[in-house]
Design a protein around this motif. Structure first.
Motif, PDB file in Angstrom:
ATOM      1  N   MET A   1       0.854  -1.176   0.000  1.00  0.00           N
ATOM      2  CA  MET A   1       0.000   0.000   0.000  1.00  0.00           C
ATOM      3  C   MET A   1       0.897   1.235   0.000  1.00  0.00           C
ATOM      4  N   ALA A   2       0.537   2.208  -0.815  1.00  0.00           N
ATOM      5  CA  ALA A   2       1.318   3.438  -0.922  1.00  0.00           C
ATOM      6  C   ALA A   2       1.024   4.361   0.258  1.00  0.00           C
ATOM      7  N   THR A   3       1.956   5.243   0.516  1.00  0.00           N
ATOM      8  CA  THR A   3       1.811   6.227   1.582  1.00  0.00           C
ATOM      9  C   THR A   3       1.659   7.601   0.965  1.00  0.00           C
ATOM     10  N   MET A   4       0.786   8.416   1.572  1.00  0.00           N
ATOM     11  CA  MET A   4       0.569   9.777   1.110  1.00  0.00           C
ATOM     12  C   MET A   4       0.452  10.677   2.323  1.00  0.00           C
ATOM     13  N   ASN A   5       1.184  11.752   2.333  1.00  0.00           N
ATOM     14  CA  ASN A   5       1.084  12.720   3.420  1.00  0.00           C
ATOM     15  C   ASN A   5       0.113  13.818   3.011  1.00  0.00           C
ATOM     16  N   ASN A  27      -7.918   4.122  12.756  1.00  0.00           N
ATOM     17  CA  ASN A  27      -6.931   5.194  12.663  1.00  0.00           C
ATOM     18  C   ASN A  27      -7.353   6.194  11.587  1.00  0.00           C
ATOM     19  N   SER A  29      -6.045   6.863   8.742  1.00  0.00           N
ATOM     20  CA  SER A  29      -6.003   6.298   7.391  1.00  0.00           C
ATOM     21  C   SER A  29      -7.289   5.547   7.058  1.00  0.00           C
ATOM     22  N   ARG A  33      -9.655   6.575   3.970  1.00  0.00           N
ATOM     23  CA  ARG A  33      -9.986   5.569   2.956  1.00  0.00           C
ATOM     24  C   ARG A  33     -11.493   5.424   2.809  1.00  0.00           C
TER      25      ARG A  33
END
Length: 87
Positions: A1-5, A27, A29, A33
């Motif tokens: 899974m990609a991370t995005m700030n 959480n 995220s 989502r």
């Protein structure tokens, strides 16, 4: 899974954190989502509804009302639905 700030103003950050504290989301995220999934579903539904309306309009054939009458009727309906104010 990609991370995005993602940067959020403080009130939005507090809101997101509050959504995780009540236990519905594990959480931030999870919450984000879920929001994205709902937006994707809403947009897909809107697209399908628009396509259905276009197909219905096309199947109804050529109209006989003059352009001015159509515009007046559209404006009246928009006003009635609170989408247009008096001109």
């Amino acid at each position: 899974m990609a991370t995005m700030n993602v940067s959020l103003p403080d009130p939005m950050k507090v809101w997101v954190e509050a959504q995780t504290k009540d236990g519905r989301y594990s959480n931030a995220s999870d919450y984000v989502r879920d929001l994205i999934r709902r937006d994707q579903e809403r947009r897909a539904t809107a697209t399908l509804e628009l396509k259905a309306l276009l197909e219905k309009a096309e199947a109804s054939g050529v109209g006989t009302r003059p352009k001015e009458a159509l515009i007046d009727a559209a404006r009246a309906e928009a006003r009635q639905n609170g989408l247009l104010r008096g001109e």
